[in-house]
Design a protein around this motif. Sequence first.
Motif, mmCIF file in Angstrom:
data_model
loop_
_atom_site.group_PDB
_atom_site.id
_atom_site.type_symbol
_atom_site.label_atom_id
_atom_site.label_comp_id
_atom_site.label_asym_id
_atom_site.label_seq_id
_atom_site.Cartn_x
_atom_site.Cartn_y
_atom_site.Cartn_z
ATOM 1 N N ILE A 181 1.314 4.502 -3.109
ATOM 2 C CA ILE A 181 0.523 5.588 -2.428
ATOM 3 C C ILE A 181 1.315 6.397 -3.095
ATOM 4 O O ILE A 181 1.476 6.882 -3.759
ATOM 5 C CB ILE A 181 0.599 5.954 -1.611
ATOM 6 N N ARG A 182 2.925 5.740 -3.274
ATOM 7 C CA ARG A 182 3.783 6.875 -3.979
ATOM 8 C C ARG A 182 4.191 6.550 -5.015
ATOM 9 O O ARG A 182 4.671 7.330 -6.279
ATOM 10 C CB ARG A 182 5.797 5.916 -3.538
ATOM 11 N N GLU B 55 -6.537 -2.384 -0.476
ATOM 12 C CA GLU B 55 -7.796 -1.865 1.164
ATOM 13 C C GLU B 55 -8.521 -2.677 1.779
ATOM 14 O O GLU B 55 -8.817 -2.846 3.250
ATOM 15 C CB GLU B 55 -8.131 -0.761 0.635
ATOM 16 N N LEU C 295 0.908 -1.127 -0.172
ATOM 17 C CA LEU C 295 0.245 -0.146 -0.136
ATOM 18 C C LEU C 295 1.194 1.246 -0.260
ATOM 19 O O LEU C 295 0.542 2.370 -0.283
ATOM 20 C CB LEU C 295 -0.731 -0.244 1.304
ATOM 21 N N LYS C 296 1.960 1.725 1.115
ATOM 22 C CA LYS C 296 3.206 3.003 1.246
ATOM 23 C C LYS C 296 3.136 3.415 -0.224
ATOM 24 O O LYS C 296 3.497 4.209 -0.355
ATOM 25 C CB LYS C 296 3.722 2.248 1.559
ATOM 26 N N ARG C 297 4.060 1.733 -1.437
ATOM 27 C CA ARG C 297 4.750 1.927 -2.655
ATOM 28 C C ARG C 297 3.792 2.771 -3.131
ATOM 29 O O ARG C 297 4.481 2.993 -3.856
ATOM 30 C CB ARG C 297 5.485 0.903 -2.842
#
Length: 124
Positions: free
Chosen positions: A30-31, A118, A26-28
């Motif tokens: 978003i980046r 999500e 998820l973090k990657r």
Amino acid sequence: MMENTVLKEDILKESGKQPVLFEFGLKRLIRAKSAALIELRELELKLINAKHELAIEERNLLLNTNFKELGLTNEKMRNAYVNEQLNDDNIKIDVLKHGITNKKDDIEIINDLIKFNELLMKGE
């Protein structure tokens, strides 16, 4: 174009490989979305500038070309001449539009992957 995309998808299926985005957390993602949005804005700015340059060049051609000397006596011939002179600029604009469409597609895929991640986190 569509056939080329389908061909690439078939090659990916046969090789068992997926685009790298499908392996991001998820973090990657978003980046990656943030980077794609920055690239999209840069492409849009380039398109705006290219359109302004095209308009300037078109005005210069219309104002500074001696159409009589070139034997271009009617408006249809003049427009054809101007369009021919601006062909490279029009191609540049088309390429930029295509790049923008591709980047929007990338962002849509990233959005879908974010939603999917999500849902996985929620356990659905």
